[in-house]
Every structure is written in C-alpha cells, then in structure tokens.
Design a protein around this motif. Sequence first.
Motif, PDB file in Angstrom:
ATOM      1  N   LYS A   1       0.820  -1.217   0.000  1.00  0.00           N
ATOM      2  CA  LYS A   1       0.000   0.000   0.000  1.00  0.00           C
ATOM      3  C   LYS A   1       0.852   1.266   0.000  1.00  0.00           C
ATOM      4  CE  LYS A   1      -3.978  -2.046   2.389  1.00  0.00           C
ATOM      5  NZ  LYS A   1      -4.777  -2.067   3.636  1.00  0.00           N
ATOM      6  N   GLN A   2       2.033   1.181   0.664  1.00  0.00           N
ATOM      7  CA  GLN A   2       2.909   2.344   0.741  1.00  0.00           C
ATOM      8  C   GLN A   2       3.725   2.541  -0.535  1.00  0.00           C
ATOM      9  OE1 GLN A   2       3.178   4.593   3.462  1.00  0.00           O
ATOM     10  NE2 GLN A   2       1.284   3.535   4.029  1.00  0.00           N
ATOM     11  N   SER A   3       3.763   1.539  -1.376  1.00  0.00           N
ATOM     12  CA  SER A   3       4.570   1.619  -2.597  1.00  0.00           C
ATOM     13  C   SER A   3       3.813   2.377  -3.688  1.00  0.00           C
ATOM     14  CB  SER A   3       4.902   0.211  -3.093  1.00  0.00           C
ATOM     15  OG  SER A   3       3.749  -0.411  -3.622  1.00  0.00           O
ATOM     16  N   GLN A   4       4.477   2.580  -4.799  1.00  0.00           N
ATOM     17  CA  GLN A   4       3.878   3.274  -5.934  1.00  0.00           C
ATOM     18  C   GLN A   4       3.207   2.298  -6.905  1.00  0.00           C
ATOM     19  OE1 GLN A   4       3.811   6.676  -6.057  1.00  0.00           O
ATOM     20  NE2 GLN A   4       4.767   6.493  -4.024  1.00  0.00           N
ATOM     21  N   ARG A   5       3.185   1.027  -6.542  1.00  0.00           N
ATOM     22  CA  ARG A   5       2.631   0.015  -7.440  1.00  0.00           C
ATOM     23  C   ARG A   5       1.103   0.099  -7.456  1.00  0.00           C
ATOM     24  NH1 ARG A   5       5.483  -3.706  -9.715  1.00  0.00           N
ATOM     25  NH2 ARG A   5       7.731  -3.564  -9.465  1.00  0.00           N
ATOM     26  N   LYS A   6       0.550   0.072  -8.662  1.00  0.00           N
ATOM     27  CA  LYS A   6      -0.893   0.228  -8.834  1.00  0.00           C
ATOM     28  C   LYS A   6      -1.592  -1.115  -9.076  1.00  0.00           C
ATOM     29  CE  LYS A   6      -0.302   4.657  -8.556  1.00  0.00           C
ATOM     30  NZ  LYS A   6      -0.643   5.353  -7.305  1.00  0.00           N
ATOM     31  N   GLY A   7      -0.792  -2.175  -9.222  1.00  0.00           N
ATOM     32  CA  GLY A   7      -1.389  -3.481  -9.484  1.00  0.00           C
ATOM     33  C   GLY A   7      -1.917  -4.140  -8.225  1.00  0.00           C
ATOM     34  N   ASN A   8      -2.249  -5.438  -8.373  1.00  0.00           N
ATOM     35  CA  ASN A   8      -2.860  -6.183  -7.274  1.00  0.00           C
ATOM     36  C   ASN A   8      -1.834  -6.627  -6.227  1.00  0.00           C
ATOM     37  OD1 ASN A   8      -5.431  -6.153  -8.570  1.00  0.00           O
ATOM     38  ND2 ASN A   8      -4.786  -7.840  -9.875  1.00  0.00           N
TER      39      ASN A   8
ATOM     40  N   ALA B   1      -0.259 -10.584 -10.543  1.00  0.00           N
ATOM     41  CA  ALA B   1       0.464  -9.602  -9.738  1.00  0.00           C
ATOM     42  C   ALA B   1       1.257  -8.614 -10.597  1.00  0.00           C
ATOM     43  CB  ALA B   1       1.412 -10.314  -8.778  1.00  0.00           C
ATOM     44  N   HIS B   2       1.083  -8.638 -11.913  1.00  0.00           N
ATOM     45  CA  HIS B   2       1.800  -7.712 -12.805  1.00  0.00           C
ATOM     46  C   HIS B   2       1.498  -6.270 -12.399  1.00  0.00           C
ATOM     47  CE1 HIS B   2       3.845  -6.370 -16.364  1.00  0.00           C
ATOM     48  NE2 HIS B   2       2.753  -5.772 -16.839  1.00  0.00           N
ATOM     49  N   LYS B   3       2.543  -5.474 -12.260  1.00  0.00           N
ATOM     50  CA  LYS B   3       2.474  -4.085 -11.802  1.00  0.00           C
ATOM     51  C   LYS B   3       2.105  -3.977 -10.310  1.00  0.00           C
ATOM     52  CE  LYS B   3       3.395  -2.260 -15.811  1.00  0.00           C
ATOM     53  NZ  LYS B   3       4.687  -1.553 -16.053  1.00  0.00           N
ATOM     54  N   GLY B   4       2.065  -5.117  -9.641  1.00  0.00           N
ATOM     55  CA  GLY B   4       1.707  -5.099  -8.229  1.00  0.00           C
ATOM     56  C   GLY B   4       2.724  -5.865  -7.388  1.00  0.00           C
TER      57      GLY B   4
ATOM     58  N   ARG C   1       6.650  -6.997  -7.580  1.00  0.00           N
ATOM     59  CA  ARG C   1       7.483  -6.973  -6.383  1.00  0.00           C
ATOM     60  C   ARG C   1       7.243  -8.283  -5.644  1.00  0.00           C
ATOM     61  NH1 ARG C   1       8.952  -2.893  -2.713  1.00  0.00           N
ATOM     62  NH2 ARG C   1      10.557  -3.614  -1.314  1.00  0.00           N
ATOM     63  N   ILE C   2       8.321  -8.990  -5.291  1.00  0.00           N
ATOM     64  CA  ILE C   2       8.186 -10.251  -4.560  1.00  0.00           C
ATOM     65  C   ILE C   2       8.534 -10.043  -3.095  1.00  0.00           C
ATOM     66  CG2 ILE C   2       9.125 -12.573  -4.255  1.00  0.00           C
ATOM     67  CD1 ILE C   2       9.322 -12.874  -7.211  1.00  0.00           C
ATOM     68  N   ILE C   3       7.578 -10.401  -2.234  1.00  0.00           N
ATOM     69  CA  ILE C   3       7.802 -10.420  -0.787  1.00  0.00           C
ATOM     70  C   ILE C   3       7.585 -11.854  -0.319  1.00  0.00           C
ATOM     71  CG2 ILE C   3       7.104  -9.525   1.459  1.00  0.00           C
ATOM     72  CD1 ILE C   3       6.018  -7.058   0.095  1.00  0.00           C
ATOM     73  N   ALA C   4       8.579 -12.424   0.318  1.00  0.00           N
ATOM     74  CA  ALA C   4       8.478 -13.788   0.815  1.00  0.00           C
ATOM     75  C   ALA C   4       8.494 -13.767   2.337  1.00  0.00           C
ATOM     76  CB  ALA C   4       9.632 -14.635   0.285  1.00  0.00           C
ATOM     77  N   ALA C   5       7.899 -14.786   2.935  1.00  0.00           N
ATOM     78  CA  ALA C   5       7.852 -14.860   4.394  1.00  0.00           C
ATOM     79  C   ALA C   5       7.977 -16.304   4.844  1.00  0.00           C
ATOM     80  CB  ALA C   5       6.550 -14.259   4.926  1.00  0.00           C
ATOM     81  N   THR C   6       8.551 -16.478   6.032  1.00  0.00           N
ATOM     82  CA  THR C   6       8.674 -17.823   6.590  1.00  0.00           C
ATOM     83  C   THR C   6       8.879 -17.748   8.096  1.00  0.00           C
ATOM     84  OG1 THR C   6       9.910 -19.906   6.483  1.00  0.00           O
ATOM     85  CG2 THR C   6      11.170 -17.886   6.234  1.00  0.00           C
ATOM     86  N   ASN C   7       8.459 -18.815   8.767  1.00  0.00           N
ATOM     87  CA  ASN C   7       8.780 -18.964  10.184  1.00  0.00           C
ATOM     88  C   ASN C   7       9.853 -20.026  10.378  1.00  0.00           C
ATOM     89  OD1 ASN C   7       7.416 -21.306   9.668  1.00  0.00           O
ATOM     90  ND2 ASN C   7       5.736 -20.944  11.077  1.00  0.00           N
ATOM     91  N   CYS C   8      10.415 -20.499   9.249  1.00  0.00           N
ATOM     92  CA  CYS C   8      11.467 -21.520   9.285  1.00  0.00           C
ATOM     93  C   CYS C   8      12.844 -20.873   9.305  1.00  0.00           C
ATOM     94  CB  CYS C   8      11.370 -22.446   8.066  1.00  0.00           C
ATOM     95  SG  CYS C   8       9.817 -23.332   7.947  1.00  0.00           S
TER      96      CYS C   8
END
Length: 471
Positions: A203-210, A250-253, A294-301
Amino acid sequence: MYTAPHFQNKDNNQFISLFTSIFSTSYDGLFVCDKSGYPLLYNQALLEISGMSMEHLNSFGSVFNLLENGGLPNSASTVAIQTKKMHSSMVSYYNGKKAMLTATPVLNDNKEVQFVVTSVRDVTEINRLQKELEEVQQINTAYQIALEQVKEQLDTQDQLIYRSRIMHQIVSLASRFAKNDSPILLLGESGVGKDVIAQYIHKQSQRKGNFVKINCGAIPENLLESELFGYEKGAFTGANQSKEGLFETAHKGTIFLDEIGDLPYPLQVKLLNVLQDSKIRKVGGTKYYEVDMRIIAATNCNLESLIEQKKFRQDLYYRLNVLNLTIPPLKERQEDVSALLFYFFKKLEQKYGIEKKMDTIVLEKCLEYDWPGNIREVKNIVERMYHMSEDSRITLKELPTSILNKTKILIQNIDYNTSEITVPLKDAMEKFEKRYITQMLLQTATMQECADKLQVNISTLVRKKKNLKII
C-alpha cells in the motif's frame, strides 16, 4: 507531660490505671525501652502491627540483638539511643504491614538517655489504597491511549496495530523498503503479522497493481506450479482453455509468497529464474511473458538450516534476502497486546453493535500472558470472550484456562551427573532449601504467609533467610 488541675489530686493508683488503659487501648503501637534497648513496656497494638509475639520479642533481649539477628527489618529506637535525638522512619514488617516509626529519647539532667518511647503507626491501608489508586490511574491512562490509537487506526483503515518501540522501528523500515522494488524476506513466528506487513509495504509503494497472496505450503505440489505460472490450453487433462497464473495477476503489483520454506525444491529454481529475468513461461507453453512485480516472501522456518539440509536453494535465499525484516513475537512486545485487544473488540462491536468492556483483572491477566500463538491467538481469544460473555462485561470466567492457569516455575533442579556425584548431601540439601524457600517467598505476599505455608515459626524463617543469604 501536662496534668489537668482536676486530676492533680488523684492518687497514684488512679493515675497508673489511667495510664495503663491509654497504653493498652491505643490504636498505635507503643514501645518503651531502656538506654540499652531492653523492652520495658509495649502494647497489643505493637504486636499486631509488627506480627511479633511476646515470646518472639522477649527472646532476643535488646532491640539491638533483635535487629542484628534479623528479627526486625529496622528500628527507630536504636537510632534514637545512639543519636540522643528523635528519629522517624518507615518499616516494612515481615507480615506485610508497613508502619511509620517515631522514636523519642527521654534524657536526664546530664543529657543521658534514660529510656526511649516509640510510637508505631500502621500505614498499610493508606499505602494499599494509594497503590490501587495509582494502578487504576495507570490502567485508565493505558486504556485511553490504546483506545485513541485504535480509533485513529480504524478511521484510516490501517491494519497495523502497535504501540511498542520495536514495531515502530519495523514499520519505519517497511515504509523505506516500500519505495523500491527489491525482494523482501519477512521472518518471524507464525501469527506475528507478516502478511499484514507485506500488505502495508504494498500500500505504501507506488505500485498500482494487485496484491496477490499465496501460501506455498497450502497447495499440493502438483498444482502449485500451474497456480503460480498459469497454463496453456491442452497442457494437461482438463485444461480446456489457458489460464493466467498468480505471477501474471500480480503484474504491476506485489506477490506475497507466504511459507516460502515449504516451496517444493524443483519449483525453487523456476522462482529464481523469475527473479533474475522477470519472465515466466506457462505450463505447457513455449512463449515467455514479461512480468513486473514486487516479490515479498515470508517464513517462520530457519532457511539457513534448510539450506544445510539441502531442502532450500542457497542462491534463491540470497536472491530473496536482499532486504529483510524480523518481526518479534508478542512476548517480546507486550506493549502491543493492549492495543490489539482493544482493536479486535472494536471490530466486533462494529460488526455486532454491542459494546463490551473488559474488567481490569482480565486486562492484567492478558498482559501477563506470553501469547505463543501471537496476534492470531489474540484475535481468537477476543472473539471467544466477546461471544461467551452474557452481558456488557468481560470477566475472568470468560478467560480460557490456558491464560488463567499459566504459572512460571522458578525452582530449578539441582544439576548433577549420575555417574559422578561430587556434591555432599549437606550442600545439596542446603541448595534445595534455599531455592524452595526463595520460591515460596516469591509466591507469598508476606513473611508470615510464607512461614504459614512452610509450616514453620516466623523466627525460624527469618533465621533461615539470613543464614542462607536469601535476598
């Protein structure tokens, strides 16, 4: 001392009788000792306030011996004897009561101490009421601050609910990361809010995609590739028409790959290629499609541990770990608990139109709890309490036993090697006794209560506390 005229002609017996009555009926404790500190007179109020018995008081002889042997926390009488001046001080007796001591020395014509009169005023109730008032004021202040923050966040539809300094730093970093397109790796226990941080960055980024979210561990391996990359018509049985994958969506997002540690090993190299080339190829297809995401990854491992086990590619780890944020569990940011509690209650009140208030003791219990399930557990518990309460108040009966019965065991086992025990029995017993008494002192409010639970005389407990050097 001044004597009224109408009493001056009374005989000594009447005077003594009156003096004795005043002394024994005084609400304040009264204690008179000689110049060596040996008790001369004391009343029942002194024994009740101090928690001492006549036997206990008399067994030590002088006040100096009583103080030296730990039978008394401190004494104003001894100071008055030594300084020949009136002395006042506060004392916390072993039975939990607090008192103000005022010791006044009576001097002879040679300015030598004859005896000392000490008054003992019980201020326990005053202190307790003052403490309760301060606690209520603090809780009310916390309520108001948390409620104001929740109202602001509800008004702006901002789902980041926090009050702690560490989360303020994390959100500040997330805002900075949002200004670029580099991959981000979010680390932390399950339920700490990694997905919320990911949405905030988008939401804080300039990306307008999904903003597209996928749990890499929730989709079967044979379907995950087609979900991510899409497929062409006829790629497999049932593929009657081509389908767009999540990367294209997720193109443009931003695409959020949750539980990246569960991504099947064969797919990891394909994800690496997407990160490097910004291109995808659908399952069953030959054409490449450009994707800007933009790729954001997450893990608890622990990904580094998975790399050692050959379950996660090291090159993919380096590519994902350009920027990273580690979100601490709730037990490390207790300040956020109250804000989260109020937030989830407000959401339920908005949904169902019924306002409910937590009792102070409920809030205190929640703040003492470690919340191993983190934010997810807070949300579930709030929802449970809200629906279980029969009226507008949330009481202790609505709290689950997992919170009510939580205790911290502070006694540690004595360490020893069964093949070679070198600790003498006496030392081992002393070590255990010290830990056991220490634990009981922590669990009780007063020395007297502790002595009662241990089923020993308070003088025995005082002596053991001193000999074992228990602080």
